[in-house]
Design a protein around this motif. Sequence first.
Motif, PDB file in Angstrom:
ATOM      1  N   LYS A 172       0.816  -1.215   0.000  1.00 55.32           N
ATOM      2  CA  LYS A 172       0.000   0.000   0.000  1.00 55.32           C
ATOM      3  C   LYS A 172       0.853   1.270   0.000  1.00 55.32           C
ATOM      4  CE  LYS A 172      -3.755  -2.179   2.514  1.00 55.32           C
ATOM      5  NZ  LYS A 172      -4.536  -2.177   3.740  1.00 55.32           N
ATOM      6  N   THR A 173       2.131   1.164   0.409  1.00 54.25           N
ATOM      7  CA  THR A 173       2.957   2.362   0.542  1.00 54.25           C
ATOM      8  C   THR A 173       4.218   2.347  -0.312  1.00 54.25           C
ATOM      9  OG1 THR A 173       4.137   1.387   2.410  1.00 54.25           O
ATOM     10  CG2 THR A 173       2.220   2.734   2.910  1.00 54.25           C
ATOM     11  N   HIS A 174       4.685   1.195  -0.764  1.00 56.13           N
ATOM     12  CA  HIS A 174       5.949   1.119  -1.493  1.00 56.13           C
ATOM     13  C   HIS A 174       5.774   1.593  -2.934  1.00 56.13           C
ATOM     14  CE1 HIS A 174       9.589  -0.507  -3.297  1.00 56.13           C
ATOM     15  NE2 HIS A 174      10.075  -0.516  -2.071  1.00 56.13           N
ATOM     16  N   PRO A 175       6.692   2.410  -3.442  1.00 54.05           N
ATOM     17  CA  PRO A 175       6.566   2.952  -4.805  1.00 54.05           C
ATOM     18  C   PRO A 175       6.494   1.891  -5.897  1.00 54.05           C
ATOM     19  CG  PRO A 175       8.354   4.038  -3.630  1.00 54.05           C
ATOM     20  CD  PRO A 175       7.847   2.947  -2.753  1.00 54.05           C
ATOM     21  N   ALA A 176       7.060   0.727  -5.673  1.00 57.13           N
ATOM     22  CA  ALA A 176       7.018  -0.315  -6.698  1.00 57.13           C
ATOM     23  C   ALA A 176       5.583  -0.760  -6.972  1.00 57.13           C
ATOM     24  CB  ALA A 176       7.862  -1.509  -6.268  1.00 57.13           C
ATOM     25  N   TRP A 177       4.710  -0.699  -5.978  1.00 59.01           N
ATOM     26  CA  TRP A 177       3.319  -1.109  -6.151  1.00 59.01           C
ATOM     27  C   TRP A 177       2.381   0.059  -6.348  1.00 59.01           C
ATOM     28  CZ3 TRP A 177       6.177  -3.781  -2.322  1.00 59.01           C
ATOM     29  CH2 TRP A 177       6.427  -5.109  -2.629  1.00 59.01           C
ATOM     30  N   THR A 178       2.756   1.253  -5.937  1.00 63.04           N
ATOM     31  CA  THR A 178       1.846   2.389  -6.018  1.00 63.04           C
ATOM     32  C   THR A 178       2.032   3.202  -7.288  1.00 63.04           C
ATOM     33  OG1 THR A 178       3.375   3.814  -4.806  1.00 63.04           O
ATOM     34  CG2 THR A 178       1.718   2.619  -3.515  1.00 63.04           C
ATOM     35  N   GLY A 179       3.044   2.893  -8.094  1.00 64.41           N
ATOM     36  CA  GLY A 179       3.275   3.622  -9.330  1.00 64.41           C
ATOM     37  C   GLY A 179       4.166   4.830  -9.158  1.00 64.41           C
ATOM     38  N   GLY A 180       4.728   5.031  -8.003  1.00 59.08           N
ATOM     39  CA  GLY A 180       5.588   6.176  -7.755  1.00 59.08           C
ATOM     40  C   GLY A 180       7.048   5.897  -8.024  1.00 59.08           C
ATOM     41  N   SER A 181       7.357   4.754  -8.642  1.00 57.28           N
ATOM     42  CA  SER A 181       8.753   4.384  -8.840  1.00 57.28           C
ATOM     43  C   SER A 181       9.399   5.106 -10.018  1.00 57.28           C
ATOM     44  CB  SER A 181       8.872   2.874  -9.043  1.00 57.28           C
ATOM     45  OG  SER A 181       8.151   2.479 -10.191  1.00 57.28           O
ATOM     46  N   ALA A 182       8.626   5.801 -10.862  1.00 59.04           N
ATOM     47  CA  ALA A 182       9.196   6.470 -12.027  1.00 59.04           C
ATOM     48  C   ALA A 182      10.233   7.513 -11.617  1.00 59.04           C
ATOM     49  CB  ALA A 182       8.095   7.115 -12.853  1.00 59.04           C
ATOM     50  N   GLN A 183      10.038   8.168 -10.508  1.00 63.78           N
ATOM     51  CA  GLN A 183      10.984   9.174 -10.071  1.00 63.78           C
ATOM     52  C   GLN A 183      12.301   8.545  -9.605  1.00 63.78           C
ATOM     53  OE1 GLN A 183       9.836  10.735  -6.056  1.00 63.78           O
ATOM     54  NE2 GLN A 183       7.882   9.893  -6.708  1.00 63.78           N
ATOM     55  N   LEU A 184      12.290   7.289  -9.250  1.00 68.61           N
ATOM     56  CA  LEU A 184      13.501   6.621  -8.793  1.00 68.61           C
ATOM     57  C   LEU A 184      14.367   6.137  -9.955  1.00 68.61           C
ATOM     58  CD1 LEU A 184      11.989   4.418  -5.948  1.00 68.61           C
ATOM     59  CD2 LEU A 184      13.159   6.609  -5.726  1.00 68.61           C
ATOM     60  N   LEU A 185      13.799   6.018 -11.151  1.00 68.63           N
ATOM     61  CA  LEU A 185      14.522   5.451 -12.283  1.00 68.63           C
ATOM     62  C   LEU A 185      15.568   6.381 -12.869  1.00 68.63           C
ATOM     63  CD1 LEU A 185      11.604   3.734 -14.200  1.00 68.63           C
ATOM     64  CD2 LEU A 185      13.341   2.642 -12.796  1.00 68.63           C
ATOM     65  N   ASP A 186      15.381   7.669 -12.799  1.00 67.89           N
ATOM     66  CA  ASP A 186      16.243   8.610 -13.501  1.00 67.89           C
ATOM     67  C   ASP A 186      17.392   9.106 -12.621  1.00 67.89           C
ATOM     68  OD1 ASP A 186      17.212  10.069 -15.548  1.00 67.89           O
ATOM     69  OD2 ASP A 186      15.745  11.675 -15.422  1.00 67.89           O
ATOM     70  N   ARG A 187      18.169   8.210 -12.102  1.00 66.53           N
ATOM     71  CA  ARG A 187      19.328   8.606 -11.308  1.00 66.53           C
ATOM     72  C   ARG A 187      20.467   8.982 -12.247  1.00 66.53           C
ATOM     73  NH1 ARG A 187      19.371   6.431  -5.653  1.00 66.53           N
ATOM     74  NH2 ARG A 187      17.302   5.587  -5.424  1.00 66.53           N
ATOM     75  N   GLY A 188      21.022  10.123 -12.054  1.00 66.29           N
ATOM     76  CA  GLY A 188      22.142  10.568 -12.878  1.00 66.29           C
ATOM     77  C   GLY A 188      21.742  11.035 -14.261  1.00 66.29           C
ATOM     78  N   GLY A 189      20.444  11.204 -14.535  1.00 64.62           N
ATOM     79  CA  GLY A 189      19.990  11.697 -15.833  1.00 64.62           C
ATOM     80  C   GLY A 189      20.053  10.670 -16.947  1.00 64.62           C
ATOM     81  N   ARG A 190      20.251   9.423 -16.633  1.00 62.30           N
ATOM     82  CA  ARG A 190      20.387   8.393 -17.671  1.00 62.30           C
ATOM     83  C   ARG A 190      19.103   8.215 -18.467  1.00 62.30           C
ATOM     84  NH1 ARG A 190      23.251   4.682 -13.480  1.00 62.30           N
ATOM     85  NH2 ARG A 190      25.371   5.413 -13.657  1.00 62.30           N
ATOM     86  N   LEU A 191      17.961   8.189 -17.776  1.00 60.85           N
ATOM     87  CA  LEU A 191      16.693   7.997 -18.464  1.00 60.85           C
ATOM     88  C   LEU A 191      16.378   9.176 -19.374  1.00 60.85           C
ATOM     89  CD1 LEU A 191      14.223   6.249 -18.880  1.00 60.85           C
ATOM     90  CD2 LEU A 191      13.184   7.394 -16.933  1.00 60.85           C
ATOM     91  N   SER A 192      16.588  10.391 -18.901  1.00 60.49           N
ATOM     92  CA  SER A 192      16.310  11.554 -19.743  1.00 60.49           C
ATOM     93  C   SER A 192      17.285  11.621 -20.920  1.00 60.49           C
ATOM     94  CB  SER A 192      16.363  12.839 -18.924  1.00 60.49           C
ATOM     95  OG  SER A 192      17.608  12.972 -18.293  1.00 60.49           O
ATOM     96  N   ARG A 193      18.526  11.214 -20.713  1.00 60.77           N
ATOM     97  CA  ARG A 193      19.497  11.177 -21.809  1.00 60.77           C
ATOM     98  C   ARG A 193      19.079  10.151 -22.866  1.00 60.77           C
ATOM     99  NH1 ARG A 193      24.868   9.367 -19.870  1.00 60.77           N
ATOM    100  NH2 ARG A 193      24.029  10.344 -18.020  1.00 60.77           N
ATOM    101  N   PHE A 194      18.621   8.978 -22.420  1.00 59.94           N
ATOM    102  CA  PHE A 194      18.139   7.956 -23.342  1.00 59.94           C
ATOM    103  C   PHE A 194      16.932   8.463 -24.129  1.00 59.94           C
ATOM    104  CE2 PHE A 194      15.301   4.494 -24.427  1.00 59.94           C
ATOM    105  CZ  PHE A 194      16.151   3.623 -25.091  1.00 59.94           C
ATOM    106  N   ASN A 195      15.977   9.067 -23.429  1.00 57.02           N
ATOM    107  CA  ASN A 195      14.783   9.571 -24.106  1.00 57.02           C
ATOM    108  C   ASN A 195      15.103  10.674 -25.101  1.00 57.02           C
ATOM    109  OD1 ASN A 195      12.941   7.836 -22.972  1.00 57.02           O
ATOM    110  ND2 ASN A 195      12.573   9.155 -21.202  1.00 57.02           N
ATOM    111  N   SER A 196      16.092  11.524 -24.810  1.00 62.06           N
ATOM    112  CA  SER A 196      16.440  12.578 -25.756  1.00 62.06           C
ATOM    113  C   SER A 196      17.093  11.999 -27.012  1.00 62.06           C
ATOM    114  CB  SER A 196      17.356  13.606 -25.105  1.00 62.06           C
ATOM    115  OG  SER A 196      18.616  13.045 -24.799  1.00 62.06           O
ATOM    116  N   ARG A 197      17.803  10.910 -26.870  1.00 59.78           N
ATOM    117  CA  ARG A 197      18.438  10.281 -28.043  1.00 59.78           C
ATOM    118  C   ARG A 197      17.474   9.410 -28.830  1.00 59.78           C
ATOM    119  NH1 ARG A 197      24.242   7.983 -25.906  1.00 59.78           N
ATOM    120  NH2 ARG A 197      25.216   9.993 -25.538  1.00 59.78           N
ATOM    121  N   PHE A 198      16.682   8.602 -28.137  1.00 63.62           N
ATOM    122  CA  PHE A 198      15.897   7.569 -28.816  1.00 63.62           C
ATOM    123  C   PHE A 198      14.392   7.708 -28.616  1.00 63.62           C
ATOM    124  CE2 PHE A 198      19.961   5.698 -27.416  1.00 63.62           C
ATOM    125  CZ  PHE A 198      20.547   5.490 -28.668  1.00 63.62           C
TER     126      PHE A 198
END
Length: 76
Positions: free
Chosen positions: A42-68
Amino acid sequence: MKKEIHPDYHTIRVVMTDGSEYFTRSTWGSEGDTLNLDIDPKTHPAWTGGSAQLLDRGGRLSRFNSRFGNMSFGKK
């Protein structure tokens, strides 16, 4: 069947972070013990959908999205 190799399987009480509780059978603790959870579905981001903010450590996700991010794979 071998004797004395299986752990004791008994009923315990599980208390969720919001105070709700349920009974289950487990090898944890002993008969009648209470397991208080620090994290639950009920509270952990993996089940509540709040984990997206945890994925972009170091800007890797945004860098990938800007390229591809504008690529299409066979569908138009």
